[in-house]
Design a protein around this motif. Structure first.
Motif, PDB file in Angstrom:
ATOM      1  N   UNK A 100      -6.034  -2.501   5.060  1.00  0.00           N
ATOM      2  CA  UNK A 100      -5.388  -3.391   6.023  1.00  0.00           C
ATOM      3  C   UNK A 100      -6.185  -4.626   6.366  1.00  0.00           C
ATOM      4  N   UNK A 101      -7.464  -4.470   6.643  1.00  0.00           N
ATOM      5  CA  UNK A 101      -8.303  -5.624   6.991  1.00  0.00           C
ATOM      6  C   UNK A 101      -8.404  -6.604   5.830  1.00  0.00           C
ATOM      7  N   UNK A 102      -8.515  -6.075   4.624  1.00  0.00           N
ATOM      8  CA  UNK A 102      -8.595  -6.965   3.464  1.00  0.00           C
ATOM      9  C   UNK A 102      -7.303  -7.747   3.286  1.00  0.00           C
ATOM     10  N   UNK A 103      -6.177  -7.080   3.445  1.00  0.00           N
ATOM     11  CA  UNK A 103      -4.895  -7.764   3.283  1.00  0.00           C
ATOM     12  C   UNK A 103      -4.721  -8.848   4.354  1.00  0.00           C
ATOM     13  N   UNK A 104      -5.111  -8.526   5.566  1.00  0.00           N
ATOM     14  CA  UNK A 104      -5.004  -9.517   6.652  1.00  0.00           C
ATOM     15  C   UNK A 104      -5.896 -10.719   6.385  1.00  0.00           C
ATOM     16  N   UNK A 105      -7.043 -10.502   5.756  1.00  0.00           N
ATOM     17  CA  UNK A 105      -7.994 -11.591   5.536  1.00  0.00           C
ATOM     18  C   UNK A 105      -7.491 -12.620   4.533  1.00  0.00           C
ATOM     19  N   UNK A 106      -6.474 -12.270   3.744  1.00  0.00           N
ATOM     20  CA  UNK A 106      -5.899 -13.230   2.804  1.00  0.00           C
ATOM     21  C   UNK A 106      -4.440 -13.517   3.134  1.00  0.00           C
ATOM     22  N   UNK A 107      -4.055 -13.237   4.360  1.00  0.00           N
ATOM     23  CA  UNK A 107      -2.704 -13.557   4.822  1.00  0.00           C
ATOM     24  C   UNK A 107      -1.623 -12.718   4.183  1.00  0.00           C
ATOM     25  N   UNK A 108      -1.935 -11.482   3.815  1.00  0.00           N
ATOM     26  CA  UNK A 108      -0.972 -10.641   3.105  1.00  0.00           C
ATOM     27  C   UNK A 108      -0.632  -9.368   3.865  1.00  0.00           C
ATOM     28  N   UNK A 109      -0.794  -9.381   5.178  1.00  0.00           N
ATOM     29  CA  UNK A 109      -0.505  -8.182   5.972  1.00  0.00           C
ATOM     30  C   UNK A 109       0.994  -8.085   6.234  1.00  0.00           C
ATOM     31  N   UNK A 110       1.661  -7.007   5.801  1.00  0.00           N
ATOM     32  CA  UNK A 110       3.102  -6.873   6.013  1.00  0.00           C
ATOM     33  C   UNK A 110       3.415  -6.404   7.435  1.00  0.00           C
ATOM     34  N   UNK A 111       4.652  -6.626   7.858  1.00  0.00           N
ATOM     35  CA  UNK A 111       5.077  -6.092   9.152  1.00  0.00           C
ATOM     36  C   UNK A 111       5.121  -4.571   9.113  1.00  0.00           C
ATOM     37  N   UNK A 112       5.579  -4.027   8.007  1.00  0.00           N
ATOM     38  CA  UNK A 112       5.643  -2.578   7.850  1.00  0.00           C
ATOM     39  C   UNK A 112       5.062  -2.184   6.497  1.00  0.00           C
ATOM     40  N   UNK A 113       3.800  -1.730   6.463  1.00  0.00           N
ATOM     41  CA  UNK A 113       3.212  -1.322   5.183  1.00  0.00           C
ATOM     42  C   UNK A 113       4.019  -0.241   4.469  1.00  0.00           C
ATOM     43  N   UNK A 114       4.609   0.685   5.219  1.00  0.00           N
ATOM     44  CA  UNK A 114       5.358   1.766   4.588  1.00  0.00           C
ATOM     45  C   UNK A 114       6.623   1.231   3.920  1.00  0.00           C
ATOM     46  N   UNK A 115       7.348   0.353   4.622  1.00  0.00           N
ATOM     47  CA  UNK A 115       8.559  -0.218   4.027  1.00  0.00           C
ATOM     48  C   UNK A 115       8.217  -1.087   2.823  1.00  0.00           C
ATOM     49  N   UNK A 116       7.136  -1.844   2.931  1.00  0.00           N
ATOM     50  CA  UNK A 116       6.742  -2.687   1.808  1.00  0.00           C
ATOM     51  C   UNK A 116       6.436  -1.834   0.580  1.00  0.00           C
ATOM     52  N   UNK A 117       5.696  -0.756   0.759  1.00  0.00           N
ATOM     53  CA  UNK A 117       5.358   0.095  -0.373  1.00  0.00           C
ATOM     54  C   UNK A 117       6.614   0.733  -0.961  1.00  0.00           C
ATOM     55  N   UNK A 118       7.518   1.181  -0.108  1.00  0.00           N
ATOM     56  CA  UNK A 118       8.758   1.794  -0.596  1.00  0.00           C
ATOM     57  C   UNK A 118       9.599   0.783  -1.369  1.00  0.00           C
ATOM     58  N   UNK A 119       9.801  -0.389  -0.792  1.00  0.00           N
ATOM     59  CA  UNK A 119      10.643  -1.394  -1.446  1.00  0.00           C
ATOM     60  C   UNK A 119      10.002  -1.912  -2.725  1.00  0.00           C
ATOM     61  N   UNK A 120       8.679  -2.068  -2.719  1.00  0.00           N
ATOM     62  CA  UNK A 120       7.982  -2.518  -3.922  1.00  0.00           C
ATOM     63  C   UNK A 120       8.087  -1.481  -5.031  1.00  0.00           C
ATOM     64  N   UNK A 121       7.882  -0.217  -4.679  1.00  0.00           N
ATOM     65  CA  UNK A 121       7.949   0.848  -5.682  1.00  0.00           C
ATOM     66  C   UNK A 121       9.333   0.935  -6.311  1.00  0.00           C
ATOM     67  N   UNK A 122      10.353   0.884  -5.484  1.00  0.00           N
ATOM     68  CA  UNK A 122      11.726   0.952  -5.999  1.00  0.00           C
ATOM     69  C   UNK A 122      12.011  -0.227  -6.925  1.00  0.00           C
TER      70      UNK A 122
END
Length: 290
Positions: A100-122
């Motif tokens: 999470x901290x790494x993603x935030x440091x490059x402006x890539x923090x999602x609103x919902x990590x779980x939804x992002x992972x689900x939608x990306x995987x699908x």
């Protein structure tokens, strides 16, 4: 003979230019898999996968793990499809939440990590199957995209996750789950229960990363591991002594691997510390298969 796959990780701290020779040596020694790392600031997982695949002819090469916030699913599917076309049956695409901290440091923090992972995987899996994808999720948007060169042999998509809801998600959406270093047989059994709750079939892979150090002197092996496991112990909320490792003499390491297999592992990927990791790998494989 065991059906368990034994793999090795090319550690993120090792120089990139050493990857081709290490991959060739690991294959010569009889390793089934080689996994590369994608951590922020260390190295790109797709480029490392391509280098390892090009250097070898038999081993599976796994990407461990592409952070979903950092990797647009359309681009990730394009990259995975290309590798799967050139090296059919040998590439495994790993996806996870990212730190999470790494993603935030490059402006890539999602609103919902779980939804992002689900939608990306699908999305990634559908694109790799050659489907035309139209999705307007809360985190992922793709408008009518279809790969021009989808893979003939669709590569496995596995999720590197730890928490309960994410493990259930892996069981529902992925071909396998990657278990992070430091987790032992009891952790695997608990994870499998959640993965199966999500709907996983018997074909679902359980790929276990494991800290490893092998030497004739078991105490020497333990000492070599200690610096590597301190940070992971804190991340898991445990003491270093509580982390499960594949360490000790070759025979002791083989016994630890057998414990992971008995708990459900389909692959054990060794992350070696200390000198001469290729020698350690060879001695471990000989003890497992001898």
């Amino acid at each position: 003979m065991t059906s368990l796959r034994i793999g090795v990780m090319y550690d993120r701290a090792w120089a990139p230019e050493g990857l081709p020779e290490f991959a060739r040596e690991a294959e010569r020694l009889g390793a089934d898999e080689l996994w590369v790392v994608e951590d922020l600031g260390w190295g790109g997982g797709i480029s490392a996968s391509a280098v390892a695949l090009a250097a070898t002819s038999r081993m599976r090469v796994g990407l461990g793990i592409a952070p979903a916030p950092l990797r647009n699913p359309a681009l990730l599917a394009m990259e995975a499809a290309f590798l799967a076309r050139v090296y059919p049956g040998r590439f495994v695409a790993g996806i996870g939440h990212g730190v999470g901290d790494w993603m935030a440091s490059v402006g890539a923090a999602p609103d919902s990590p779980l939804k992002l992972l689900a939608e990306s995987t699908e999305a990634v899996r559908a694109l790799l199957r050659g489907e035309q994808v139209q999705t307007r999720g809360s985190e992922v948007r793709i408008d009518d995209l279809k790969l021009v060169h989808p893979p003939v042999q669709v590569p496995p998509v596995v999720l590197g996750v730890v928490r309960p809801r994410s493990l259930e998600l892996a069981g529902r959406l992925a071909d396998g789950t990657v278990i992070a270093e430091g987790q032992g047989p009891a952790d695997l059994e608990a994870a499998l229960a959640l993965i199966r709750k999500g709907g996983a079939t018997q074909e679902h892979e359980l790929i276990v990363f494991a800290f490893a150090a092998v030497a004739d002197d078991a105490e020497q092996a333990a000492a070599a591991l200690h610096p590597a496991i301190e940070g992971q112990a804190a991340w898991l909320g445990r003491t270093p002594e509580e982390l499960f490792t594949v360490s000790g003499t070759p025979a002791q390491a083989a016994a630890r691997i057998a414990e992971l297999e008995a708990a459900g592992a389909t692959s054990v990927v060794l992350r070696f510390s200390g000198e001469e990791p290729a020698r350690q790998l060879g001695e471990t494989l000989a003890a497992v298969r001898g």
